[in-house]
Design an enzyme around this catalytic site. Structure first.
Site, PDB file in Angstrom:
ATOM      1  N   ARG A 139      -9.940  11.278   4.864  1.00  0.00           N
ATOM      2  CA  ARG A 139      -9.561  10.655   6.125  1.00  0.00           C
ATOM      3  C   ARG A 139      -9.693  11.733   7.311  1.00  0.00           C
ATOM      4  O   ARG A 139     -10.001  11.118   8.511  1.00  0.00           O
ATOM      5  CB  ARG A 139      -7.938  10.236   5.928  1.00  0.00           C
ATOM      6  N   CYS A 186     -19.629  23.086   1.369  1.00  0.00           N
ATOM      7  CA  CYS A 186     -20.364  23.766   2.042  1.00  0.00           C
ATOM      8  C   CYS A 186     -20.720  22.939   3.201  1.00  0.00           C
ATOM      9  O   CYS A 186     -21.780  22.387   3.406  1.00  0.00           O
ATOM     10  CB  CYS A 186     -21.737  24.002   1.205  1.00  0.00           C
ATOM     11  N   GLY A 240      -1.535  -2.455   1.778  1.00  0.00           N
ATOM     12  CA  GLY A 240      -2.382  -1.077   1.100  1.00  0.00           C
ATOM     13  C   GLY A 240      -1.458   0.218   1.599  1.00  0.00           C
ATOM     14  O   GLY A 240      -0.506   0.683   0.865  1.00  0.00           O
TER      15      GLY A 240
HETATM   16  N1  LLP Z   1      -6.409  -6.694   3.227  1.00  0.00           N
HETATM   17  C1  LLP Z   1      -7.937  -6.540   3.614  1.00  0.00           C
HETATM   18  C2  LLP Z   1      -8.736  -7.646   3.514  1.00  0.00           C
HETATM   19  C3  LLP Z   1      -8.209  -5.115   3.920  1.00  0.00           C
HETATM   20  O1  LLP Z   1      -9.687  -5.032   4.105  1.00  0.00           O
HETATM   21  C4  LLP Z   1      -7.482  -4.266   3.868  1.00  0.00           C
HETATM   22  C5  LLP Z   1      -7.889  -2.764   4.206  1.00  0.00           C
HETATM   23  C6  LLP Z   1      -6.072  -4.367   3.381  1.00  0.00           C
HETATM   24  C7  LLP Z   1      -5.469  -5.503   3.219  1.00  0.00           C
HETATM   25  C8  LLP Z   1      -5.061  -3.367   3.401  1.00  0.00           C
HETATM   26  O2  LLP Z   1      -4.973  -2.707   4.580  1.00  0.00           O
HETATM   27  P1  LLP Z   1      -3.537  -1.543   5.123  1.00  0.00           P
HETATM   28  O3  LLP Z   1      -2.443  -2.384   4.849  1.00  0.00           O
HETATM   29  O4  LLP Z   1      -3.794  -0.531   4.021  1.00  0.00           O
HETATM   30  O5  LLP Z   1      -3.810  -1.004   6.383  1.00  0.00           O
HETATM   31  N2  LLP Z   1      -9.868   3.830   4.665  1.00  0.00           N
HETATM   32  C9  LLP Z   1      -8.982   3.652   5.644  1.00  0.00           C
HETATM   33  C10 LLP Z   1      -8.467   2.140   5.742  1.00  0.00           C
HETATM   34  C11 LLP Z   1      -9.522   1.267   5.374  1.00  0.00           C
HETATM   35  C12 LLP Z   1      -8.951  -0.184   5.195  1.00  0.00           C
HETATM   36  C13 LLP Z   1      -9.774  -1.163   4.730  1.00  0.00           C
HETATM   37  N3  LLP Z   1      -9.357  -2.502   4.541  1.00  0.00           N
HETATM   38  C14 LLP Z   1      -8.321   4.737   6.038  1.00  0.00           C
HETATM   39  O6  LLP Z   1      -7.827   5.587   5.437  1.00  0.00           O
HETATM   40  O7  LLP Z   1      -7.351   4.718   7.017  1.00  0.00           O
END
Ligand code: LLP
Length: 429
Positions: free
Chosen positions: A310, A349, A273
């Site tokens: 974040r 706020c 992602g």
């Molecule tokens: N696959 C699964 C099953 C996941 O749960 C996630 C992310 C991804 C792929 C993608 O992960 P990435 O490649 O983006 O690291 N909000 C947090 C990140 C939460 C990730 C949730 N799952 C942040 O802003 O760092």
């Protein structure tokens, strides 16, 4: 391949577009995404058979359409994400590899209806999912998301492995899940492991061994293995890009050994992602007040944690630069710009509405150039988990989003209007 990133402190353009013009045309706060960066990041991963975009990082339809045009497939974690994928042109169905894959730890009722109605293959993250899917769709192939017993992330909140995590099927329950699948005449066609988000090569590599062991335990019904997501992206000056060649070779070796053991080809998926979209995105916010509080100087912006959560959630660091309202043209070099320490906050706020904070909520200052009201702060590396985690807190509308492609700035999400904020609400009586 490892490239250190260098962040300028004064900017006047994003993806070839004047920041002042973008702000004038679309207003602020404004997310701007550079399509070329996303395309490059997808290309980086071309050795993998399938790049399956984890759209939770940024599920704007314009972005989904872009990644689809660049050959990526997509993951969905909810009924809403399935519908977004379909709306962006991905197809349901059991093609090999499937365009859309549902990966989650549960089916809520909507999600179960959607996967059945649109024939979306499922990656089960709990034994209950196997039974619930089996009751509705006996005879299908499924994949299992395994929690290998360890995990790692950029924050404890993004670590998805180990026994303190709710994610995936616990590795020692694999045998029990094979039995459960058999009962419903479901075949286990693949395995998936995702140990956390924003992790590092060392931890990611450990997954390879766990995957090989689990796949051998399931046997030759396995045709696909997924390395999950989690690839880190550079946020700070000097952050190195992950060594993708080294990472790929580890997985390639596992895939090879499994193919030899099973006597058929194994498809290797990766599910990033952040890696695909983080660097493409910037959040442009206008400085609406410059305040001095004792020794500290604050730039107070029209964007807050309602737009980018974040920092408050994880103490995450995002690069920042100033775009002056009377742009002088060109990018100044970091060492030629006079800076001073400032704290950058938003309009909400709540005292935690600070972009320059560290884990635990400790407020820090950042060396930034002099700026006055009407200048802009450009918050970088904000394309992943930025807009999608936005909220309407303090009745603030979600920001507008623009995708710049081939020199054109396309509005891919309108700023919300007041009517959007109160849609569905009513006063009883
Ligand atoms: N696959 C699964 C099953 C996941 O749960 C996630 C992310 C991804 C792929 C993608 O992960 P990435 O490649 O983006 O690291 N909000 C947090 C990140 C939460 C990730 C949730 N799952 C942040 O802003 O760092």
């Amino acid at each position: 391949m490892s490239v250190a990133m260098s962040n300028p402190l004064v900017v006047d353009q994003i993806a070839g577009q004047s920041i002042i013009d973008l702000a004038r045309r679309f207003g602020t706060p404004l997310y701007v995404y550079d399509a070329a960066t996303i395309a490059t990041r997808i290309d980086d991963l071309e050795s993998f058979d399938v790049v399956r975009y984890a759209q939770k990082a940024n599920s704007n339809l314009g972005i989904l359409d872009l990644v689809r045009r660049h050959g990526a497939l997509v993951d969905a974690v909810s009924a809403g994400e399935i519908q977004r994928a379909l709306a962006a042109g991905f197809k349901g169905g059991f093609d090999e590899p499937p365009h859309i894959m549902y990966t989650a730890d549960i089916f809520d009722r909507d999600a179960l209806e959607q996967v059945v109605a649109h024939q979306i293959p499922v990656n089960c993250g709990s034994p209950d999912m196997i039974s619930q899917y089996g009751q509705r769709c006996p005879g299908r192939g499924i994949t299992l998301r395994i929690n290998p017993g360890f995990g790692h992330g950029h924050s404890q909140k993004t670590n998805t492995g180990g026994q303190q995590s709710k994610h995936g099927i616990w590795h020692t329950q694999l045998g029990e899940c094979i039995e459960r699948a058999k009962k419903h005449n479901l075949s286990i066609a693949g395995l998936h492991m995702h140990i956390g988000s924003g992790t590092d090569l060392e931890h990611l590599s450990q997954v390879c061994g766990a995957m090989e062991q689990a796949a051998l335990a399931v046997g030759p019904s396995i045709h696909t293995i997924s390395a999950g997501g989690g690839l880190p992206t550079p946020y700070r000056e000097g952050d190195q890009r992950v060594d993708l060649d080294a990472y790929y070779s580890l997985w390639e070796a596992v895939r090879h050994r499994l193919a030899a053991a099973f006597g058929h080809k194994i498809t290797l998926e990766i599910e990033p992602g952040r890696y695909l979209v983080a660097e493409s995105g910037s959040l442009i916010a206008e400085i609406r007040a410059v305040k001095r509080m004792g020794e500290n100087t604050f730039y107070v912006l029209d964007a807050g944690f309602n737009n980018l959560a974040r920092p408050i959630l994880y103490g995450a660091y995002h690069p920042m630069a100033i775009a002056h309202k009377a742009a002088t043209g060109g990018r100044d070099k970091r060492d030629q710009v006079k800076t001073h320490p400032v704290i950058v906050g938003g309009p909400l706020c709540e005292s935690g509405d600070i972009f320059t904070q560290e884990d635990g909520g400790f407020v820090r200052s950042r060396e930034l150039p002099e700026a006055t009201v009407g200048d802009f702060v450009v918050i970088g590396a904000a394309g992943a988990y930025g807009a999608v985690m936005g909220s309407n807190y303090n009745s603030k509308p979600l920001a507008a989003e623009v995708l710049v492609e081939n020199g054109r700035a396309n509005l891919v999400r309108e700023r919300q209007a007041f009517a959007d904020l109160i849609r569905g609400e009513s006063i009883p009586g």
